[in-house]
Each structure stands twice: as C-alpha cells, then as structure tokens.
Write a protein that holds these residues in place. Structure first.
Motif, mmCIF file in Angstrom:
data_model
loop_
_atom_site.group_PDB
_atom_site.id
_atom_site.type_symbol
_atom_site.label_atom_id
_atom_site.label_comp_id
_atom_site.label_asym_id
_atom_site.label_seq_id
_atom_site.Cartn_x
_atom_site.Cartn_y
_atom_site.Cartn_z
ATOM 1 N N ASN A 200 -12.937 -10.139 -9.699
ATOM 2 C CA ASN A 200 -12.512 -10.812 -10.942
ATOM 3 C C ASN A 200 -12.968 -12.262 -10.993
ATOM 4 O O ASN A 200 -12.687 -12.971 -11.973
ATOM 5 C CB ASN A 200 -10.985 -10.753 -11.082
ATOM 6 N N GLY A 201 -13.573 -12.729 -9.889
ATOM 7 C CA GLY A 201 -14.025 -14.118 -9.841
ATOM 8 C C GLY A 201 -12.911 -15.111 -9.646
ATOM 9 O O GLY A 201 -13.058 -16.289 -10.000
ATOM 10 N N SER A 202 -11.790 -14.645 -9.056
ATOM 11 C CA SER A 202 -10.616 -15.512 -8.900
ATOM 12 C C SER A 202 -10.659 -16.330 -7.610
ATOM 13 O O SER A 202 -9.797 -17.195 -7.413
ATOM 14 C CB SER A 202 -9.332 -14.675 -8.937
ATOM 15 N N ILE A 203 -11.555 -16.022 -6.687
ATOM 16 C CA ILE A 203 -11.671 -16.785 -5.439
ATOM 17 C C ILE A 203 -13.106 -17.262 -5.281
ATOM 18 O O ILE A 203 -14.038 -16.716 -5.867
ATOM 19 C CB ILE A 203 -11.268 -15.939 -4.217
ATOM 20 N N THR A 204 -13.236 -18.304 -4.493
ATOM 21 C CA THR A 204 -14.574 -18.857 -4.274
ATOM 22 C C THR A 204 -15.321 -18.017 -3.224
ATOM 23 O O THR A 204 -14.714 -17.213 -2.481
ATOM 24 C CB THR A 204 -14.474 -20.297 -3.763
ATOM 25 N N GLU A 205 -16.600 -18.229 -3.160
ATOM 26 C CA GLU A 205 -17.411 -17.530 -2.162
ATOM 27 C C GLU A 205 -17.000 -17.928 -0.740
ATOM 28 O O GLU A 205 -17.064 -17.121 0.180
ATOM 29 C CB GLU A 205 -18.895 -17.836 -2.392
ATOM 30 N N MET A 206 -16.568 -19.161 -0.590
ATOM 31 C CA MET A 206 -16.129 -19.627 0.722
ATOM 32 C C MET A 206 -14.912 -18.850 1.195
ATOM 33 O O MET A 206 -14.816 -18.437 2.347
ATOM 34 C CB MET A 206 -15.807 -21.116 0.664
ATOM 35 N N GLN A 207 -13.934 -18.632 0.271
ATOM 36 C CA GLN A 207 -12.749 -17.854 0.625
ATOM 37 C C GLN A 207 -13.112 -16.401 0.948
ATOM 38 O O GLN A 207 -12.535 -15.781 1.841
ATOM 39 C CB GLN A 207 -11.740 -17.913 -0.517
ATOM 40 N N TRP A 208 -14.055 -15.846 0.171
ATOM 41 C CA TRP A 208 -14.491 -14.463 0.391
ATOM 42 C C TRP A 208 -15.161 -14.303 1.764
ATOM 43 O O TRP A 208 -14.900 -13.339 2.486
ATOM 44 C CB TRP A 208 -15.424 -14.052 -0.726
ATOM 45 N N MET A 209 -15.994 -15.255 2.137
ATOM 46 C CA MET A 209 -16.655 -15.213 3.437
ATOM 47 C C MET A 209 -15.643 -15.371 4.574
ATOM 48 O O MET A 209 -15.770 -14.758 5.637
ATOM 49 C CB MET A 209 -17.715 -16.310 3.528
ATOM 50 N N GLU A 210 -14.599 -16.168 4.315
ATOM 51 C CA GLU A 210 -13.582 -16.380 5.341
ATOM 52 C C GLU A 210 -12.811 -15.099 5.637
ATOM 53 O O GLU A 210 -12.538 -14.757 6.792
ATOM 54 C CB GLU A 210 -12.638 -17.487 4.903
ATOM 55 N N ILE A 211 -12.440 -14.358 4.592
ATOM 56 C CA ILE A 211 -11.697 -13.125 4.801
ATOM 57 C C ILE A 211 -12.562 -12.064 5.462
ATOM 58 O O ILE A 211 -12.095 -11.305 6.333
ATOM 59 C CB ILE A 211 -11.100 -12.596 3.467
ATOM 60 N N GLN A 212 -13.859 -12.035 5.142
ATOM 61 C CA GLN A 212 -14.758 -11.091 5.794
ATOM 62 C C GLN A 212 -14.916 -11.423 7.284
ATOM 63 O O GLN A 212 -14.988 -10.519 8.123
ATOM 64 C CB GLN A 212 -16.124 -11.118 5.106
ATOM 65 N N SER A 213 -14.928 -12.728 7.586
ATOM 66 C CA SER A 213 -15.032 -13.153 8.981
ATOM 67 C C SER A 213 -13.799 -12.724 9.770
ATOM 68 O O SER A 213 -13.903 -12.271 10.920
ATOM 69 C CB SER A 213 -15.198 -14.661 9.047
ATOM 70 N N LYS A 214 -12.592 -12.832 9.150
ATOM 71 C CA LYS A 214 -11.370 -12.425 9.836
ATOM 72 C C LYS A 214 -11.352 -10.914 10.096
ATOM 73 O O LYS A 214 -10.873 -10.448 11.132
ATOM 74 C CB LYS A 214 -10.162 -12.829 9.022
ATOM 75 N N VAL A 215 -11.879 -10.158 9.165
ATOM 76 C CA VAL A 215 -11.945 -8.703 9.348
ATOM 77 C C VAL A 215 -12.887 -8.363 10.512
ATOM 78 O O VAL A 215 -12.583 -7.508 11.349
ATOM 79 C CB VAL A 215 -12.427 -8.022 8.053
ATOM 80 N N ALA A 216 -14.031 -9.062 10.557
ATOM 81 C CA ALA A 216 -14.991 -8.816 11.639
ATOM 82 C C ALA A 216 -14.388 -9.167 12.998
ATOM 83 O O ALA A 216 -14.583 -8.446 13.990
ATOM 84 C CB ALA A 216 -16.269 -9.618 11.394
ATOM 85 N N ASP B 54 -5.833 -4.893 5.008
ATOM 86 C CA ASP B 54 -4.984 -5.062 3.821
ATOM 87 C C ASP B 54 -5.392 -6.309 3.042
ATOM 88 O O ASP B 54 -5.495 -6.287 1.806
ATOM 89 C CB ASP B 54 -3.524 -5.153 4.255
ATOM 90 N N ALA B 55 -5.625 -7.399 3.773
ATOM 91 C CA ALA B 55 -6.059 -8.631 3.118
ATOM 92 C C ALA B 55 -7.419 -8.446 2.440
ATOM 93 O O ALA B 55 -7.654 -8.950 1.330
ATOM 94 C CB ALA B 55 -6.118 -9.763 4.134
ATOM 95 N N LEU B 56 -8.300 -7.723 3.104
ATOM 96 C CA LEU B 56 -9.635 -7.495 2.524
ATOM 97 C C LEU B 56 -9.541 -6.711 1.228
ATOM 98 O O LEU B 56 -10.239 -7.004 0.243
ATOM 99 C CB LEU B 56 -10.500 -6.726 3.527
ATOM 100 N N GLN B 57 -8.629 -5.710 1.206
ATOM 101 C CA GLN B 57 -8.474 -4.903 -0.004
ATOM 102 C C GLN B 57 -7.977 -5.746 -1.171
ATOM 103 O O GLN B 57 -8.473 -5.631 -2.297
ATOM 104 C CB GLN B 57 -7.501 -3.752 0.294
ATOM 105 N N ARG B 58 -6.996 -6.640 -0.926
ATOM 106 C CA ARG B 58 -6.462 -7.485 -1.982
ATOM 107 C C ARG B 58 -7.472 -8.524 -2.444
ATOM 108 O O ARG B 58 -7.640 -8.766 -3.641
ATOM 109 C CB ARG B 58 -5.172 -8.171 -1.510
ATOM 110 N N PHE B 59 -8.182 -9.126 -1.477
ATOM 111 C CA PHE B 59 -9.150 -10.157 -1.837
ATOM 112 C C PHE B 59 -10.387 -9.569 -2.503
ATOM 113 O O PHE B 59 -11.090 -10.269 -3.230
ATOM 114 C CB PHE B 59 -9.545 -10.954 -0.583
ATOM 115 N N THR B 60 -10.631 -8.277 -2.292
ATOM 116 C CA THR B 60 -11.784 -7.656 -2.950
ATOM 117 C C THR B 60 -11.577 -7.636 -4.464
ATOM 118 O O THR B 60 -12.508 -7.911 -5.246
ATOM 119 C CB THR B 60 -11.990 -6.226 -2.434
#
Length: 345
Positions: free
Chosen positions: A122-138, A111-117
């Motif tokens: 839209n460029g509303s989050i940094t790459e660091m935040q994007w990598m963090e959410i992908q790490s949590k999904v993994a 669910d978090a991955l879908q929202r953060f995608t």
C-alpha cells in the motif's frame, strides 16, 4: 740408606710382576663358561620369509562438533557398524531449548513480514523499513538453521562402514569438540606391514608375488600390491612395506601376526651369505653400535661389531661382521670382558 731403598724397590717390582703372572695364570685356570653357536648360512630362508602385522587399510576418527555430556554410547570395540548408524548421543536438553527459542523468533519474524507486506504494497512504509523487516526474517531463519544443526549434532552417526577399533569415551563423560569418540577401521581390505632389511629392498617390487599366512584364523592367501616405504629405521636399518590383502569375510583383524613369504629377486650369492643369530646375543655399545662376542682359535672372547637385518621370531639376520664357521657366544656373555678365556658348557 740409598742402597737399601733401591733393593726394596727392586723386590717390590719383582713381587708385583709375580702377582700379575699369578693373576693371569688364575684367569687361564678359571675360564668363563659359555655356550656358543657356529655360524652357518641359512640358505636364503630369512631373506624370503618375514613376520608382519595386520593393519586396517583406513582408520576414521569420529567426534562431536561441540562440547557436552555423552548420554548414550551405542557401540563397543570390535563391533561392525554401517554408514549412517547411530554411534553415540549427547545430552540435547540445551540444544532443544535453543531450538524452541529460534522457532519462536522465526514465527514472530514471519508474522511481522506478513503484516509489513500489506503495508509495503500500500506504500505505507519506506523502503528502509521494508529492508529492515526482511533482514530480521533472514536473521531469524539463520538462527533457526543453526539451532537445528546443533540439535542434529548431538547425534553422532558413522560416516563410513567398518569395525570399531577403539572407543575413547563412555556414557556420562564430557566430550570436547574434535575429540575422537571412536575410531572406525576399514577392514574390507587390510595391509600387512613387514620390515625389510635395506640390503633386500632392491629385490622387492610393487608386484612381487607374496603368500600370507595368519595362524590365528588358519587363513592363507596371496598378497596384492606392495607399497614400499622410503624412511629407514635408524636402529635396525630396515624399511617398512605394506602388502594389500583382500578380507571380505573380515576374519583378519588389526594386530594379528602374519607370516609372509616374499618371492624376491635375490641373487644366489645373497642367499648363500645370509646368517642368523639369537636376538639376545647381539649387544649394544654406549655409542649405539652393535656387537657380538666371537671366540677366536685360542678360545678367547673378542668383541666383533655387526649389522643386523630382518628379525624372525627370536632370531635376527646378521648382514655384516661374521662369516661362516665363526663361533658366537649365545649364553654367558654377561660375564665376558675383552680377551677372556672361555670354556664351553
């Protein structure tokens, strides 16, 4: 006074000598009663016929990978099982609870991955935040896979087909990781283990013809390839060989006794010089050497060292120490000492 002392000593010596002679005469008058057997060549019979034991060609121990209480044991000793068949189940309440938690975390992560995608697009989050959410999904996915495996491991499946040879745990007992719950034996092909005297090993080759008879199931068959052992038994000076035998009907079971005839390449001289004696008449000295009581021409018992070979029922082959015509004590040897006069029962 000195003369009297000398006379007394002289008389005492005569008395002792007389007593010894009387004791010796007593021994001669009361010989030890024994039974004896005259050694005769066996004609090579024991050099070609042996007693063997049926063994499984393979034995596979099956076990759980984690600790837990066994809920159900679904097989018994002697039961045939197929590969993939359920053998036992462990209490899986805790594993199911962990799986439910892992599934909830996976749902949250997705669910978090879908929202953060959407925010990332839209460029509303940094790459660091994007990598963090992908790490949590993994991580959530990894935890879910582990939880699924833990639940699956609560079910013990047969890795191979065969017969249950031994069951080590029953329902209600706690199984430890890698502790054998049961042993599965492959008996489509069996091995017949036979002990061979070292003096006869040279006459046996990998393709030596053999005939196997198992009286328990009234079955006779020809043996296959022979595997020769390289380590000798320190006591009997024998080597183990294993003869392959087909067993498609599964009648031959591990532990059954088999009579094996081996058409070895023995010389005529070897066959003429094979002797056997009852196992019970072969005694062991304190230093480990073996001996029998041999009776000489004067009916006197003498210890005679021997070496033994293959056992055949209640008899054993004697490879050295005796000759044809020797008289060997078979009963009454417990009362013998070196040099005793013997009489036959």
């Amino acid at each position: 006074m000195k003369i009297l002392k000398k006379i007394a000593i002289f008389l005492l010596a005569i008395l002792m000598a007389y007593s010894c002679k009387e004791h010796e005469r007593g021994l001669q008058k009361n010989p030890v009663k024994v039974k004896a057997e005259v050694v005769m060549p066996s004609g090579g019979t024991t050099g070609r016929n042996y007693v063997g034991i049926v063994e499984a060609s393979e034995a596979t121990a099956v076990s759980f990978t984690s600790m837990g209480v066994v809920k159900r044991m679904l097989v018994g000793e002697g039961q045939m099982v197929s590969r993939g068949q359920l053998i036992a189940e462990m209490d899986d309440a805790q594993a199911r609870s962990l799986l439910s938690g892992a599934e909830a975390q996976m749902a949250q992560a997705n669910d978090a991955l879908q929202r953060f995608t959407m925010l990332h697009d839209n460029g509303s989050i940094t790459e660091m935040q994007w990598m963090e959410i992908q790490s949590k999904v993994a991580q959530a996915k990894s935890q879910l896979e582990i939880a699924k495996k833990n639940l699956a491991d609560c079910r013990l499946l047969a890795p191979v087909s065969g017969i249950i040879g031994r069951k080590n745990i029953d329902a209600g007992e706690t199984a430890m990781p890698s502790q054998a719950v049961a042993t599965i034996l492959n008996i489509n092909t069996v091995n017949i283990k036979v002990s061979i005297p070292e003096s006869e090993m040279s006459g046996i080759r990998n393709n030596t013809p053999t005939t196997i008879n198992v009286e328990a199931v009234k079955k006779q068959l020809s043996g296959g390839k022979i595997e020769k052992g390289v380590l000798a038994d320190a006591f009997t000076h024998t080597y183990d060989i294993r003869i392959q035998a087909a067993n498609s009907d599964h009648k031959l079971l591990p532990g059954m006794v088999a009579t094996v005839a081996i058409n070895s390449d023995f010389s005529a001289a070897d066959k003429e010089n094979i002797y056997t004696l009852p196992l019970t008449c072969v005694q062991k000295k304190s230093d480990g050497r073996l001996f029998v009581w041999k009776i000489d021409k004067g009916n006197t018992a003498r210890r005679t060292e021997v070496k033994i070979g293959q056992t055949m029922g209640n008899r054993v082959a004697i490879t050295s120490g005796i000759s044809s015509g020797d008289r060997i004590v078979t009963e009454g040897y417990q009362k013998l000492s070196e040099g005793n006069l013997v009489a036959f029962q």
